[in-house]
Design a protein around this motif. Structure first.
Motif, PDB file in Angstrom:
ATOM      1  N   GLY A 196       0.820  -1.217   0.461  1.00 60.83           N
ATOM      2  CA  GLY A 196       0.496  -0.249  -0.147  1.00 60.83           C
ATOM      3  C   GLY A 196       0.760   1.268   0.193  1.00 60.83           C
ATOM      4  N   ALA A 197       2.104   1.482   0.901  1.00 62.09           N
ATOM      5  CA  ALA A 197       2.939   3.021   1.024  1.00 62.09           C
ATOM      6  C   ALA A 197       3.400   2.598  -0.577  1.00 62.09           C
ATOM      7  N   ARG A 198       4.007   1.420  -1.005  1.00 69.14           N
ATOM      8  CA  ARG A 198       5.050   1.348  -2.461  1.00 69.14           C
ATOM      9  C   ARG A 198       3.155   2.103  -3.522  1.00 69.14           C
ATOM     10  N   GLU A 199       2.459   1.351  -3.083  1.00 72.65           N
ATOM     11  CA  GLU A 199       1.625   2.425  -4.601  1.00 72.65           C
ATOM     12  C   GLU A 199       1.540   3.865  -4.004  1.00 72.65           C
ATOM     13  N   HIS A 200       1.386   4.159  -2.877  1.00 72.10           N
ATOM     14  CA  HIS A 200       1.311   5.328  -2.535  1.00 72.10           C
ATOM     15  C   HIS A 200       1.640   6.388  -3.027  1.00 72.10           C
ATOM     16  N   ILE A 201       3.606   5.650  -2.817  1.00 74.65           N
ATOM     17  CA  ILE A 201       3.966   7.572  -3.713  1.00 74.65           C
ATOM     18  C   ILE A 201       4.317   7.273  -5.064  1.00 74.65           C
ATOM     19  N   ALA A 202       4.702   5.461  -5.612  1.00 77.07           N
ATOM     20  CA  ALA A 202       4.256   5.603  -6.945  1.00 77.07           C
ATOM     21  C   ALA A 202       3.371   6.463  -7.646  1.00 77.07           C
ATOM     22  N   THR A 203       2.274   6.632  -7.297  1.00 75.49           N
ATOM     23  CA  THR A 203       1.002   7.286  -7.556  1.00 75.49           C
ATOM     24  C   THR A 203       1.288   8.569  -7.352  1.00 75.49           C
ATOM     25  N   GLU A 204       2.038   8.763  -6.737  1.00 74.38           N
ATOM     26  CA  GLU A 204       2.235  10.834  -6.129  1.00 74.38           C
ATOM     27  C   GLU A 204       2.627  10.929  -6.760  1.00 74.38           C
ATOM     28  N   SER A 238      13.218   7.433   3.095  1.00 77.04           N
ATOM     29  CA  SER A 238      12.191   6.011   3.150  1.00 77.04           C
ATOM     30  C   SER A 238      11.580   5.945   1.878  1.00 77.04           C
ATOM     31  N   PHE A 239      12.264   7.185   0.460  1.00 78.76           N
ATOM     32  CA  PHE A 239      11.780   6.332  -0.636  1.00 78.76           C
ATOM     33  C   PHE A 239      12.508   5.077  -0.824  1.00 78.76           C
ATOM     34  N   PHE A 240      13.872   5.470  -0.608  1.00 77.75           N
ATOM     35  CA  PHE A 240      14.471   4.091  -1.246  1.00 77.75           C
ATOM     36  C   PHE A 240      14.667   2.822   0.008  1.00 77.75           C
ATOM     37  N   ARG A 241      13.534   2.685   0.628  1.00 74.56           N
ATOM     38  CA  ARG A 241      13.587   1.096   0.863  1.00 74.56           C
ATOM     39  C   ARG A 241      12.336   0.980   0.030  1.00 74.56           C
ATOM     40  N   TYR A 242      11.577   1.858   0.054  1.00 71.61           N
ATOM     41  CA  TYR A 242      10.401   1.017  -1.666  1.00 71.61           C
ATOM     42  C   TYR A 242      11.063   0.759  -3.380  1.00 71.61           C
ATOM     43  N   PHE A 243      11.671   2.108  -3.808  1.00 69.25           N
ATOM     44  CA  PHE A 243      11.969   2.052  -5.054  1.00 69.25           C
ATOM     45  C   PHE A 243      13.744   2.342  -4.765  1.00 69.25           C
ATOM     46  N   SER A 244      14.867   1.891  -5.585  1.00 68.86           N
ATOM     47  CA  SER A 244      16.119   2.641  -5.976  1.00 68.86           C
ATOM     48  C   SER A 244      16.578   3.059  -6.340  1.00 68.86           C
ATOM     49  N   THR A 245      15.579   3.294  -7.531  1.00 69.12           N
ATOM     50  CA  THR A 245      15.623   4.350  -8.222  1.00 69.12           C
ATOM     51  C   THR A 245      14.720   5.365  -8.873  1.00 69.12           C
ATOM     52  N   LYS A 246      14.203   6.258  -9.386  1.00 66.69           N
ATOM     53  CA  LYS A 246      12.917   7.568 -10.191  1.00 66.69           C
ATOM     54  C   LYS A 246      12.463   6.247 -11.389  1.00 66.69           C
ATOM     55  N   GLU A 247      13.063   5.992 -11.480  1.00 70.21           N
ATOM     56  CA  GLU A 247      13.454   5.250 -13.388  1.00 70.21           C
ATOM     57  C   GLU A 247      12.220   3.734 -12.659  1.00 70.21           C
ATOM     58  N   ASP A 248      13.032   3.229 -11.246  1.00 70.31           N
ATOM     59  CA  ASP A 248      12.152   1.497 -11.411  1.00 70.31           C
ATOM     60  C   ASP A 248      10.416   2.779 -10.479  1.00 70.31           C
ATOM     61  N   VAL A 249      10.360   3.656 -10.047  1.00 73.05           N
ATOM     62  CA  VAL A 249       8.588   4.008  -9.588  1.00 73.05           C
ATOM     63  C   VAL A 249       8.157   3.557 -10.810  1.00 73.05           C
ATOM     64  N   VAL A 250       8.225   3.741 -12.730  1.00 69.90           N
ATOM     65  CA  VAL A 250       7.956   4.390 -13.639  1.00 69.90           C
ATOM     66  C   VAL A 250       7.715   2.530 -14.272  1.00 69.90           C
ATOM     67  N   LEU A 251       9.136   1.852 -14.409  1.00 66.09           N
ATOM     68  CA  LEU A 251       9.388   0.385 -14.917  1.00 66.09           C
ATOM     69  C   LEU A 251       9.682  -1.061 -13.549  1.00 66.09           C
ATOM     70  N   GLY A 252       9.215  -0.549 -12.286  1.00 62.76           N
ATOM     71  CA  GLY A 252       9.063  -1.664 -11.294  1.00 62.76           C
ATOM     72  C   GLY A 252       8.887  -2.849 -12.002  1.00 62.76           C
ATOM     73  N   GLY A 253       7.089  -1.807 -12.823  1.00 57.73           N
ATOM     74  CA  GLY A 253       6.481  -3.552 -12.924  1.00 57.73           C
ATOM     75  C   GLY A 253       6.853  -4.315 -13.844  1.00 57.73           C
ATOM     76  N   LEU A 254       7.864  -3.789 -14.709  1.00 57.35           N
ATOM     77  CA  LEU A 254       8.023  -4.560 -15.909  1.00 57.35           C
ATOM     78  C   LEU A 254       8.897  -5.900 -15.770  1.00 57.35           C
ATOM     79  N   SER A 255       8.918  -6.553 -14.106  1.00 57.91           N
ATOM     80  CA  SER A 255       9.490  -7.381 -14.095  1.00 57.91           C
ATOM     81  C   SER A 255       8.135  -8.610 -14.063  1.00 57.91           C
TER      82      SER A 255
END
Length: 197
Positions: free
Chosen positions: A16-24, A52-69
């Motif tokens: 839920g936290a990851r999704e909220h960060i990604a949405t914002e 805290s951002f880096f607990r959920y995403f390694s980079t900004k790019e991963d916010v956009v493309l993290g779901g590709l895996s």
């Protein structure tokens, strides 16, 4: 409370936290551009610290493309469920067409597509993720070609998958450039037909 239930609650809270960060983050990317958006801005919009951002995403790019895996795994599963007698090109086409962006309007898909194709770091990361897809798809394509799984000298399956992923990238770019007016399956068929002719 059982440990498995606690873990499940933790996982749901994290998701839920990851999704909220990604949405914002996506809102900011689409409003002001990917490169102009900072991690500090994303963190502030999501109500977290930049650390805290880096607990959920390694980079900004991963916010956009993290779901590709996970998308790659879903396509692999669809590929493996195709009829055994189906050729590799046909099976890959059918598997890729099961990929549908969930929860996004056409306008959002176009804006995200433009952002990916116009931002060098996102484009490079997207290509890198697709190379991961290649490792997922090759075993099934080898099976369809009758190549033993332990045969590492036959390049055919790798070549077909590499061509398919290049076509996918080109089709995505042209669909975006054309404002989504063309049917993506038609663009796909034209691109693959040119490669195979």
């Amino acid at each position: 409370m059982p440990e498995s239930a606690v873990k499940s609650l933790r996982e749901r809270a994290r998701d839920g936290a990851r999704e909220h960060i990604a949405t914002e983050a996506m809102r900011l990317f689409l409003e002001q551009g990917f490169d102009a958006t900072t991690i500090d801005q994303i963190a502030a919009a999501a109500g977290i610290s930049p650390r805290s951002f880096f607990r959920y995403f390694s980079t900004k790019e991963d916010v956009v493309l993290g779901g590709l895996s996970s998308q790659g795994e879903a396509i692999r599963d669809a590929l493996e469920s195709r009829p055994a007698e189906e050729g590799p090109w046909e099976a890959l086409r059918a598997a890729l067409l099961t990929l549908r962006p969930l929860g996004r309007t056409r306008e959002e898909q176009l804006a995200i597509g433009r952002m990916i194709h116009e931002t060098p770091s996102l484009r490079a990361r997207s290509i890198e993720k697709h190379l991961g897809w290649q490792r997922l798809f090759v075993p099934d394509v080898k099976r369809r070609l009758g190549i033993p799984s332990q045969d590492h000298d036959d390049p055919r399956a790798h070549a077909i998958v590499a061509c398919v992923l290049t076509c996918l990238d080109v089709v995505g770019e042209f669909w975006t450039r054309g404002d989504g007016r063309e049917d993506i399956a038609d663009l796909w068929d034209r691109a693959v037909s040119a490669v195979r002719s």
